[in-house]
Design a protein around this motif. Structure first.
Motif, mmCIF file in Angstrom:
data_model
loop_
_atom_site.group_PDB
_atom_site.id
_atom_site.type_symbol
_atom_site.label_atom_id
_atom_site.label_comp_id
_atom_site.label_asym_id
_atom_site.label_seq_id
_atom_site.Cartn_x
_atom_site.Cartn_y
_atom_site.Cartn_z
ATOM 1 N N TYR A 62 0.867 -1.169 0.000
ATOM 2 C CA TYR A 62 0.000 0.000 0.000
ATOM 3 C C TYR A 62 0.907 1.224 0.000
ATOM 4 C CZ TYR A 62 -4.337 -2.497 1.372
ATOM 5 O OH TYR A 62 -5.454 -3.307 1.416
ATOM 6 N N PRO A 63 1.189 1.777 -1.173
ATOM 7 C CA PRO A 63 2.029 2.984 -1.168
ATOM 8 C C PRO A 63 1.362 4.111 -0.370
ATOM 9 C CG PRO A 63 1.757 2.138 -3.416
ATOM 10 C CD PRO A 63 0.781 1.402 -2.537
ATOM 11 N N ILE A 64 2.188 4.873 0.323
ATOM 12 C CA ILE A 64 1.713 6.115 0.944
ATOM 13 C C ILE A 64 1.792 7.174 -0.141
ATOM 14 C CG2 ILE A 64 2.226 7.900 2.670
ATOM 15 C CD1 ILE A 64 1.320 5.359 4.005
ATOM 16 N N ALA A 65 0.641 7.593 -0.618
ATOM 17 C CA ALA A 65 0.627 8.551 -1.725
ATOM 18 C C ALA A 65 0.998 9.947 -1.239
ATOM 19 C CB ALA A 65 -0.759 8.581 -2.366
ATOM 20 N N PRO A 66 1.946 10.580 -1.913
ATOM 21 C CA PRO A 66 2.186 11.996 -1.607
ATOM 22 C C PRO A 66 1.044 12.817 -2.191
ATOM 23 C CG PRO A 66 3.483 11.356 -3.506
ATOM 24 C CD PRO A 66 2.777 10.110 -3.028
ATOM 25 N N THR A 67 0.846 13.997 -1.665
ATOM 26 C CA THR A 67 -0.125 14.895 -2.273
ATOM 27 C C THR A 67 0.628 15.803 -3.247
ATOM 28 O OG1 THR A 67 -1.505 14.849 -0.308
ATOM 29 C CG2 THR A 67 -1.884 16.656 -1.848
ATOM 30 N N PRO A 68 0.274 15.734 -4.523
ATOM 31 C CA PRO A 68 0.996 16.547 -5.518
ATOM 32 C C PRO A 68 0.540 18.005 -5.479
ATOM 33 C CG PRO A 68 -0.121 14.622 -6.507
ATOM 34 C CD PRO A 68 -0.689 14.825 -5.140
ATOM 35 N N PRO A 92 -12.464 -4.185 17.885
ATOM 36 C CA PRO A 92 -12.534 -5.091 16.730
ATOM 37 C C PRO A 92 -12.341 -4.397 15.389
ATOM 38 C CG PRO A 92 -14.375 -5.476 18.234
ATOM 39 C CD PRO A 92 -13.685 -4.228 18.694
ATOM 40 N N SER A 93 -12.563 -3.103 15.338
ATOM 41 C CA SER A 93 -12.408 -2.416 14.051
ATOM 42 C C SER A 93 -10.947 -2.106 13.726
ATOM 43 C CB SER A 93 -13.252 -1.140 14.023
ATOM 44 O OG SER A 93 -12.929 -0.297 15.107
ATOM 45 N N CYS A 94 -10.041 -2.422 14.619
ATOM 46 C CA CYS A 94 -8.607 -2.297 14.303
ATOM 47 C C CYS A 94 -8.216 -3.515 13.474
ATOM 48 C CB CYS A 94 -7.786 -2.238 15.586
ATOM 49 S SG CYS A 94 -6.006 -2.147 15.264
ATOM 50 N N VAL A 95 -7.937 -3.292 12.198
ATOM 51 C CA VAL A 95 -7.679 -4.434 11.310
ATOM 52 C C VAL A 95 -6.239 -4.505 10.825
ATOM 53 C CG1 VAL A 95 -10.070 -4.568 10.526
ATOM 54 C CG2 VAL A 95 -8.420 -3.141 9.259
ATOM 55 N N MET A 96 -5.497 -3.414 10.977
ATOM 56 C CA MET A 96 -4.147 -3.405 10.419
ATOM 57 C C MET A 96 -3.234 -2.517 11.259
ATOM 58 S SD MET A 96 -3.204 -2.385 6.471
ATOM 59 C CE MET A 96 -1.961 -1.143 6.150
ATOM 60 N N LEU A 97 -1.979 -2.917 11.327
ATOM 61 C CA LEU A 97 -0.952 -2.106 11.974
ATOM 62 C C LEU A 97 -0.028 -1.549 10.904
ATOM 63 C CD1 LEU A 97 0.563 -1.237 14.647
ATOM 64 C CD2 LEU A 97 1.933 -3.318 14.358
ATOM 65 N N ILE A 157 -0.123 -6.725 9.261
ATOM 66 C CA ILE A 157 0.999 -5.847 9.611
ATOM 67 C C ILE A 157 1.708 -5.441 8.323
ATOM 68 C CG2 ILE A 157 3.188 -5.627 10.847
ATOM 69 C CD1 ILE A 157 2.243 -7.675 12.846
ATOM 70 N N LEU A 158 1.610 -4.159 7.995
ATOM 71 C CA LEU A 158 2.337 -3.631 6.840
ATOM 72 C C LEU A 158 3.327 -2.594 7.352
ATOM 73 C CD1 LEU A 158 -0.235 -4.954 5.506
ATOM 74 C CD2 LEU A 158 0.158 -3.391 3.611
ATOM 75 N N CYS A 159 4.490 -2.564 6.759
ATOM 76 C CA CYS A 159 5.596 -1.815 7.338
ATOM 77 C C CYS A 159 5.879 -0.496 6.631
ATOM 78 C CB CYS A 159 6.860 -2.669 7.329
ATOM 79 S SG CYS A 159 6.647 -4.159 8.308
ATOM 80 N N GLU A 187 10.542 -11.335 6.763
ATOM 81 C CA GLU A 187 10.917 -12.628 7.337
ATOM 82 C C GLU A 187 10.416 -12.787 8.769
ATOM 83 O OE1 GLU A 187 15.141 -13.094 6.754
ATOM 84 O OE2 GLU A 187 15.017 -12.600 4.617
ATOM 85 N N ARG A 188 10.161 -11.676 9.422
ATOM 86 C CA ARG A 188 9.637 -11.737 10.794
ATOM 87 C C ARG A 188 8.127 -11.958 10.829
ATOM 88 N NH1 ARG A 188 12.927 -10.616 15.615
ATOM 89 N NH2 ARG A 188 14.983 -10.074 14.827
ATOM 90 N N GLY A 189 7.490 -11.840 9.679
ATOM 91 C CA GLY A 189 6.062 -12.104 9.677
ATOM 92 C C GLY A 189 5.185 -10.966 9.204
ATOM 93 N N ALA A 190 5.795 -9.911 8.680
ATOM 94 C CA ALA A 190 4.982 -8.817 8.154
ATOM 95 C C ALA A 190 4.265 -9.262 6.884
ATOM 96 C CB ALA A 190 5.856 -7.601 7.853
ATOM 97 N N ASP A 191 3.159 -8.567 6.579
ATOM 98 C CA ASP A 191 2.367 -8.911 5.398
ATOM 99 C C ASP A 191 2.697 -8.061 4.188
ATOM 100 O OD1 ASP A 191 0.623 -10.929 6.624
ATOM 101 O OD2 ASP A 191 -0.059 -9.237 7.852
ATOM 102 N N GLY A 192 3.575 -7.078 4.384
ATOM 103 C CA GLY A 192 3.901 -6.233 3.245
ATOM 104 C C GLY A 192 4.375 -4.867 3.676
#
Lengths: 312, 312, 312, 312
Positions: free
Chosen positions: D11-17, D161-166, D194-196, D208-213
């Motif tokens: 999931y790229p963090i989009a800059p605002t142009p 429960p609505s926390c779905v991603m870190l 978990i996305l980094c 390798e530690r278990g992140a999803d992307g």
């Protein structure tokens, strides 16, 4: 009404009145404004940090400021426009100045550290809001974690002519007032108004150091007004006597975080706010704290009849 | 004398007396200790933050603590042993306990943030100094920037039996005392002594919330002693009357940074310190500040004759 | 050997070797010193932050520094003397200069905020240690939370002639080097040595910006030495090639907190430290982290045979 | 599209142009979105901290998010809604969810310190935005100064429960991923994605530690996509080889403050942004910094042809 460097007296920091459910209470805004008009205020500051400004949306901020500006009539109203970005700051500034605000107040974001960063921030802020809008420099390290030396304040004052007033609430801060007034006497800084915040905890000596008044939200602005007047008139011991009588309560209201609940509770008991509620996130007073405030009011009432409040 | 959870009354935070050139002034240490013995102190804390402990070398710290321990006789002396590393903490602890200290006080390093870091730090500190040494947990966010919730304090108390006392100086902090005493009543935390610092700014209500006394260095420990006694005896309004009379000065002395100069100046005027000097780096009072303190003393003397001090 | 503004090359930040039980390991100090002598170091810095200096007692600090000074012979040894108070700083400075240190390094306490506070602190430090002792100014905001602008560094350099070197580890920091060298070219600041820390994360471009070398503890000081030499010799791409090969590991070692365990682990694998242990409070590497470091070393060995280490 | 705990990939963090004059550049938004669609992104995050969100007004934020949501079609778009108050957070959340956002991202305000404060803040945030809106917990201590232990994250995940991603960007942070995945295996925490972030500085081992992307804005999201894919496919050394080739540039872009200018400059050179400008307050690159980035790109192009960019 345009704010200028001759500002003096008492500019209460107006709380934003909410109903228990978080909606804005416009009747209380009207009542509060009338009260300020009646108790010797020489101006009003709205949407400060303790006006819960960060909890309001733009339209709400604008509505609150506009109502107070209209109701205050000839009294200058300063509007807090601090924002995380300059776009929002500029937008609110433009909107409230259009509606008759006397000026705006800008607090520093708590990421600023070096002297250069602080000065640079205010330069950019002025560029954003326009150099024709008079602004109040808010110096409150306890809350904002930004430390401005007298030298930094001087640089801001000298480089930015639209800086007309300092909301002085450094702590300790007495020497800072002396230093700034010393710069003025030495001719190295032009004159600005200095009105004091931090709940007025040192207003007694701040006046003697050269402050022009108070710019804080203590629940008895009428007392602040009397102290400023007595002090300016040279009635030193009378000023201290009145101030000291209020100090136990004032100190209690000055507690970070908790203080605003205390303030709103007293304003509620004074009949000015229909509810003491803070908008979320915000706290409330425990039963013990309420009892302590009532105890403080009762003790104060022995010296100042204004504290003899009916339980509502 | 071993410090335990029954500690109560007033443990003044002793300043470290220096001559103008920075050397330690042992005659003033003796005089100060005798004064504490005579004014109702139930213990003494030496080498706290406002004892300028970080400015002393190990040998100096040991000498100051030892002299005070010997002079204090039966009065328990707590020694501040906070240090950047556990080696130095352990060394000073061992040395002062050998010389008769009643316990030690440990402040958290200002790098601690999470609950786990705080609890972990005290676990390691106890491992370093030995589980047999009673220690005072110092909770002073304003100075140390470490925020301990009641839950964190409970974890420390429950996991570390050698924690016998809390130097409570959170601000605001009244609800914290209530929360901790509530834990005790609910049986989820064993009893510890709570003595209050932060210059006693809320001692009046802290006593009513369940504190056992004061552990601060305000220049009138005799007043603190009276307030604690009156409050414990249920003479509530008398306690408040005395406290309120001191509040204008007490507030002035509580100013961060400046406060210690105010305190030492008054102790000097009380004839206890031969000099008001701080060791470097440290400040001094401007002429205006001295005049303000004198003004405050003069006003206080109308209510408390102990403030009627000769100019020396 | 006296440190002066002509310092250049690589001054490794020496770790303090401990046995697993926390005692100081003098045999490893000897081995480490010999290694530095053999790998092109032009000086050594001992008792820095990552030398675990705050965990040592005065006598230990003195012993470690003295051993290294003697062993290093003609190589200048700089000793970190940062301390919470000036008394301890002066004592250690005096003791190590007597024993042949080339100079001392002083980090700012993390309470400093304004430009004036920073400059004032170094003025007082120089007053404490003596204006005849050359000192290194450590500028590491990530660890010390003190932000020094180029202008503040210039003020320190201009006002304090004994400031001879900057341990540059601001992040980002490339523009700072350019600014300082620009001051020198413009004649508004005298020349000082700039050696770079922060584990060398930007050493490649720092050299090109005008730095004189490295002053950091990365576990391959021999690589730092090669990069500094290649860069100074204008072999730009070769310098980058070598640096880039190390970057994956170097980045891993640069992690705050964890990094020192990584560094000591590698130095242990290189046969220089008998144990990778940190003194308490300190961490250790998880099995997964150890495997990651080994993986990084193995990948690095394809480019740099020095990373082809036996498993010990 | 609703964000859930199965999120993975990039999931790229989009800059605002922006145009050079600070106006929003909608053509570049379209181009950027199309580019993400074409380079293997599995989602997009817009209006993050490095999307300069705090510099936008509400209407602007809404326009940017809406355009990207529409253009992204089936790709889930997460919108950053962090705000100083819950009123603004709720308003933006409501508006973007109405327009098809997949979820929102919430960063903690930098005043939070204790575990309780952090958990309490997210409880109130969920109350404000509604428990039916999936949210991403942003954990970025380097920028926000809020430290969340694995235990605190677990409490948030379990209570909300609505926390779905870190959005994981603690530094160091590898052990945190292991700890959280350990909680899941031990059955004490439900699974979350978990996305980094942190510019991907440790993406190689995080996977390798278990992140999803990855959930970061590095200027080569196509590389991130390849690394995530290779790593997930078990092609370990290939993943590291590609990652290591980018590391010199990636490290340069990860510099706090400066980094966003680097990122926008490269995206400009890639033909995606018509201007590299940041909105005020923001920096720009010095000529030397531009030369350094070009040098890094040139060196990278030897390994990855995507870095072989025309000078525009």
């Amino acid at each position: 009404m345009t704010l200028d460097t001759q500002a003096h007296g008492v500019y209460p920091i107006a709380p934003t009145p909410f109903f228990d459910d978080g909606r804005i209470d416009t009747a209380s805004i009207a009542r509060l404004t009338d009260f300020y008009l009646g108790c010797g205020a020489t101006g009003i500051t709205v949407l400060g940090q303790l006006g819960e400004a960060p909890k309001l949306e733009h339209e709400e901020s604008l509505a609150v400021a506009t109502q107070m500006i209209r109701r205050a009539g000839a009294l200058p109203v300063v509007v807090g426009v601090s924002a995380p970005g300059f776009a929002a700051m500029r937008a609110l500034t433009r909107d409230v100045m259009d509606r008759g605000a006397a000026g705006v107040m800008i607090a520093p974001p708590n990421t600023l550290r070096t002297d250069e960063q602080i000065v640079g921030y205010y330069q950019q802020a002025v560029e954003a809001i326009g150099a024709d809008v008079p602004f109040v420099l808010q110096d409150y390290p306890l809350t904002f974690s930004v430390q401005m030396t007298p030298g930094v304040i001087r640089r801001i004052v000298q480089e930015l002519p639209s800086c007309v007033m300092l909301k002085h609430e450094d702590w300790p801060g007495l020497e800072k007032i002396s230093a700034l007034r010393g710069f003025e006497r030495a001719g190295t800084m032009r004159h600005i108004a200095i009105l004091c915040g931090n709940n007025g905890l040192f207003l007694d000596y701040e006046m003697e150091r050269g402050a022009d008044g108070a710019n804080t939200g203590y629940a008895f602005p009428d007392m602040l007004s009397d102290v400023v007047r007595l002090s300016a008139a040279g009635q030193r011991e009378e000023a201290h006597d009145l101030f000291d009588a209020h100090l136990p309560l004032l100190r209690y209201e000055q507690q970070p975080g908790t203080g605003l609940s205390v303030r709103k509770y007293i304003l509620h008991r004074r009949g000015l706010l229909s509810s003491a509620a803070l908008r979320k996130p915000g706290g409330s007073l425990s039963a013990t704290a309420v009892a302590e405030v009532n105890h403080l009011l009762k003790r104060l009432a022995r010296h100042d009849p204004r504290a003899d409040l009916p339980l509502n």
